[in-house]
Scaffold this motif. Structure first.
Motif, short mmCIF file in Angstrom:
data_model
loop_
_atom_site.label_atom_id
_atom_site.label_comp_id
_atom_site.label_asym_id
_atom_site.label_seq_id
_atom_site.Cartn_x
_atom_site.Cartn_y
_atom_site.Cartn_z
N LEU A 49 0.83 -1.21 0.00
CA LEU A 49 0.00 0.00 0.00
C LEU A 49 0.86 1.26 0.00
O LEU A 49 0.58 2.23 -0.72
CB LEU A 49 -0.96 -0.03 1.19
N VAL A 50 1.93 1.24 0.78
CA VAL A 50 2.84 2.39 0.82
C VAL A 50 3.47 2.60 -0.57
O VAL A 50 3.52 3.72 -1.08
CB VAL A 50 3.93 2.18 1.90
N ASN A 51 3.90 1.51 -1.19
CA ASN A 51 4.56 1.64 -2.50
C ASN A 51 3.58 1.95 -3.63
O ASN A 51 3.97 2.51 -4.65
CB ASN A 51 5.36 0.37 -2.81
N THR A 52 2.31 1.56 -3.44
CA THR A 52 1.31 1.91 -4.46
C THR A 52 1.20 3.43 -4.58
O THR A 52 0.98 3.96 -5.67
CB THR A 52 -0.05 1.26 -4.11
N ARG A 53 1.38 4.13 -3.47
CA ARG A 53 1.38 5.60 -3.52
C ARG A 53 2.46 6.10 -4.49
O ARG A 53 2.24 7.05 -5.24
CB ARG A 53 1.62 6.18 -2.12
N LYS A 54 3.62 5.45 -4.44
CA LYS A 54 4.73 5.88 -5.32
C LYS A 54 4.42 5.59 -6.78
O LYS A 54 4.80 6.34 -7.67
CB LYS A 54 6.03 5.18 -4.89
N LEU A 55 3.73 4.49 -7.01
CA LEU A 55 3.34 4.12 -8.37
C LEU A 55 2.48 5.23 -8.99
O LEU A 55 2.56 5.50 -10.19
CB LEU A 55 2.53 2.82 -8.29
N PHE A 56 1.63 5.84 -8.16
CA PHE A 56 0.76 6.91 -8.65
C PHE A 56 1.40 8.29 -8.46
O PHE A 56 0.74 9.31 -8.59
CB PHE A 56 -0.61 6.83 -7.96
N GLN A 57 2.68 8.28 -8.12
CA GLN A 57 3.46 9.52 -7.92
C GLN A 57 2.74 10.48 -6.98
O GLN A 57 2.65 11.68 -7.25
CB GLN A 57 3.76 10.17 -9.27
N SER A 58 2.23 9.92 -5.88
CA SER A 58 1.46 10.73 -4.94
C SER A 58 2.11 10.77 -3.56
O SER A 58 2.63 9.76 -3.07
CB SER A 58 0.05 10.14 -4.81
N THR A 59 2.05 11.95 -2.96
CA THR A 59 2.52 12.09 -1.57
C THR A 59 1.41 12.68 -0.71
O THR A 59 1.63 13.03 0.44
CB THR A 59 3.76 13.00 -1.48
N ASP A 60 0.22 12.79 -1.26
CA ASP A 60 -0.91 13.39 -0.57
C ASP A 60 -1.52 12.36 0.39
O ASP A 60 -2.10 11.37 -0.05
CB ASP A 60 -1.95 13.82 -1.61
N SER A 61 -1.40 12.63 1.70
CA SER A 61 -1.84 11.61 2.66
C SER A 61 -3.36 11.46 2.69
O SER A 61 -3.87 10.48 3.23
CB SER A 61 -1.31 11.93 4.06
N SER A 62 -4.09 12.40 2.10
CA SER A 62 -5.56 12.24 2.06
C SER A 62 -5.99 11.32 0.92
O SER A 62 -7.16 10.92 0.84
CB SER A 62 -6.26 13.60 1.94
N ALA A 63 -5.06 11.00 0.02
CA ALA A 63 -5.39 10.07 -1.08
C ALA A 63 -5.32 8.63 -0.57
O ALA A 63 -4.64 8.35 0.42
CB ALA A 63 -4.43 10.27 -2.25
N GLN A 64 -6.04 7.74 -1.24
CA GLN A 64 -6.22 6.39 -0.72
C GLN A 64 -5.89 5.30 -1.74
O GLN A 64 -6.57 5.19 -2.77
CB GLN A 64 -7.69 6.24 -0.28
N PRO A 65 -4.86 4.47 -1.48
CA PRO A 65 -4.63 3.31 -2.34
C PRO A 65 -5.63 2.19 -2.02
O PRO A 65 -5.99 1.99 -0.86
CB PRO A 65 -3.21 2.87 -1.98
N ILE A 66 -6.08 1.49 -3.05
CA ILE A 66 -7.08 0.44 -2.89
C ILE A 66 -6.64 -0.78 -3.70
O ILE A 66 -6.49 -0.69 -4.92
CB ILE A 66 -8.46 0.92 -3.42
N VAL A 67 -6.41 -1.90 -3.03
CA VAL A 67 -5.96 -3.12 -3.71
C VAL A 67 -6.93 -4.24 -3.36
O VAL A 67 -7.02 -4.65 -2.20
CB VAL A 67 -4.52 -3.49 -3.29
#
Lengths: 394, 394
Positions: A49-67
């Motif tokens: 989940l942490v690395n999925t944020r990097k995949l989407f080039q996001s550092t916004d903590s209000s954004a949400q990865p979903i797997v």
């Protein structure tokens, strides 16, 4: 072929997904059983989940990865069920079969789905048409609630300019949620989730991410999450309900177990491995994207050099696949059969009347940028040889 | 633990799913990439669909096997979206947490979901109550359209008598569709789909079927399919829409490719392998069920012999798991920690106020009946030793 990970008589899979997988990823697929609530697995899912944020080039903590355990298709339903209300106005930009299917899904959730088609097969949706459509909706007092962009439509090989379309939307209709179908683009085309102001982007494991099919991977903005999690909003789906899933994703990302449905343990191990492989390269995702572009350019130049015509013009062509017209007088199925006999499986066309007029080559992941591999060159060689054997003359 | 298939310091997983997997199944998980429309994969999926019929002990050609990329949970939504109309009356027989969750899902699709609870935690739903409820609905002129039976509720370890309940339904309210949640029962408890007159039964890969999590596996009767495929019936779901999936399943089963969403290639290879292992034994599924019963009886007798009390009485106890009360004065988490330190992961309780009062041991698949394995005996040994170390006296 049975269960071997490498076999000499096996065909190389160069369709636009599933792609070829690295040995590390295939090994991770056979990870022994683990409890989904064990500390060992929690760590794995947390890293994913942490690395999925990097995949989407996001550092916004209000954004949400979903797997979630599903085909990529579930991402469309997540979008419809969570971000669209029945009376909402939805605008779909269509560059092919998959854009249209996304619209079909959204029609279940909204009574007002409008589609703007590309100017022709293999082309993009004209910017002025996007602008005028957004403007007239805005001026009528009923702006679009959501717009979808298929970054790469796997049927046509057309690459839409998400950054540009997003900036058009922001300037005319800033309240409109921007949704990107990134199934055939995430990890091969540039997508800056935060800085381009995307609200939801969805993909699947078996394309440029390089993991066997079975995972719906998506990413939602804080703004989109607010709509989805609104306690007053009634949801008409169970399996794609983010009110069920978000607490699970948040728990695992913070290192705690939680249960809604059993996660696909082995696929998540494989995703961890692939994300490690992607992110351990200097420059991470951006380097991966750049390398794919170089590999794609070389292949497309080679195709052009023997007189082959690509479906999309070069400036709107995807970098993870090539859609190629069969030359006049060449029997399409016979060509693909010859290439398959030599050892590479390619894909047929998949768009309406054009279906039999072109074929598709996927060049993502290890086939495109794997060290010491020459899959793309080999593929070009087989195409060229097979054409010659069929009497093709430039 | 990383990606090895056997490692000496790895914990044995004896929770009620995911279970331990055979080496053959784990090897199949790392099958190299294959195109989902290649002849090689079509053969694999075809075999899976044909053998799934045997798993449900069905020879009725109007019945339909359905294998989709998802957690088992999707089976609930398939039921709601395809077999339930908004005005339909649904009766849920609840023997625990999972029956209740199934009801939650069905409430999205029907405004009339009634639940009859078990007489107490660890017990079944009284037959006379089922009869009277069905009768009064029938007499009111509005019989139930659908009834759900959770064959084994994984939260309580209660085994419902599907054959008996089904015959009650048939005699009072023959028009009622009979749905069985078989997530923790298919391939370990008897389920004769055709002869008991079941209309829909759903399960997941990671329980008694012995395949990693990620597959929703279900089976629908001709009568249920008629309702689902009625062209006048509007469906409010995309990913669980059988109108989309059934043509795909029929194509693959007859040896042809078709596309709605990319199937999870590697999981389907693993399912093929597991079904081969199950069906190659003399007597097939029935032998497997019998062996599980023997193994379960032995384990439960052992537990009783040291004074442990099971949650369900023996005549309503599942054979794929045991739900066991912590003895008075024994610290539950400390007990499970000790057993885990010795090498076996077990599961906590998961039902309302009882959550901390009991624990669960899964004994399905190779752990229960694998040749040359003694997982169940070892588990009993660890439970006994750990209890003694905590000062337990019978």
């Amino acid at each position: 072929m049975s269960s071997s990970t490498s076999s000499s008589d096996r065909k190389l899979v160069m369709i636009p997904g599933p792609i070829e997988f690295s040995d590390g990823v295939l090994n991770a697929m056979s990870t022994s059983s683990q409890s989904h609530t064990s500390p060992e697995f929690i760590k794995v899912f947390q890293e994913v989940l942490v690395n999925t944020r990097k995949l989407f080039q996001s550092t916004d903590s209000s954004a949400q990865p979903i797997v979630i355990s599903a085909s990529g298709t579930l991402g469309w339903e997540i979008c419809g069920a969570n971000f669209v209300d029945k009376e909402d106005k939805v605008l779909v930009l269509s560059t092919g079969f998959f854009s249209d299917s996304f619209a079909d899904c959204l029609k279940i959730y909204s009574d007002n789905v409008d589609i703007i088609d590309a100017s022709s097969f293999g082309n993009i949706v004209p910017y002025d048409l996007i602008e005028s459509t957004l403007k007239s909706a805005k001026e009528s007092g009923k702006p679009y609630n959501l717009i979808t962009i298929t970054q790469v439509d796997t049927s046509s090989g057309v690459l839409s300019n998400v950054e540009k379309i997003s900036s058009i939307v922001k300037s005319i209709s800033p309240e409109t949620l921007i949704v990107v179908d990134g199934v055939c683009s995430i990890a091969v085309e540039d997508l800056k989730f935060d800085s381009w102001g995307i609200d939801y982007a969805l993909t699947a494991s078996q394309k440029a991410i390089g993991v066997p099919s079975g995972l719906s991977i998506s990413f939602a903005s804080g703004r989109a999450m607010e709509k989805a999690l609104n306690p007053n909003r009634k949801i008409t789906s169970f399996y794609s309900n983010l009110k069920k899933w978000v607490p699970i994703m948040k728990a695992y990302e913070s290192g705690n177990p939680a249960y809604f449905a059993t996660p696909p343990i082995q696929l998540i191990h494989a995703l961890r491995q692939s994300l490690r492989e992607i992110l351990s390269v200097e420059g991470g995702v951006e380097t991966r994207i750049l390398k794919h572009h170089e590999s794609s350019e070389k292949f497309k130049n080679n195709l052009n050099s023997i007189g082959l015509k690509l479906v999309p013009e070069r400036e709107v062509a995807a970098n993870g696949l090539s859609a190629i017209y069969f030359p006049e007088g060449i029997d399409g199925p016979a060509l693909l059969k010859k290439i398959s006999d030599k050892g590479i499986n390619l894909a047929t066309g998949i768009y309406k009347d054009y279906k039999t007029k072109y074929f598709r080559v996927g060049h993502m992941g290890v086939s495109s940028i794997g060290e010491g591999r020459n899959d793309v060159d080999l593929c070009f060689k087989y195409i060229k040889e097979s054409l010659e054997e069929l009497g093709y003359k430039q």
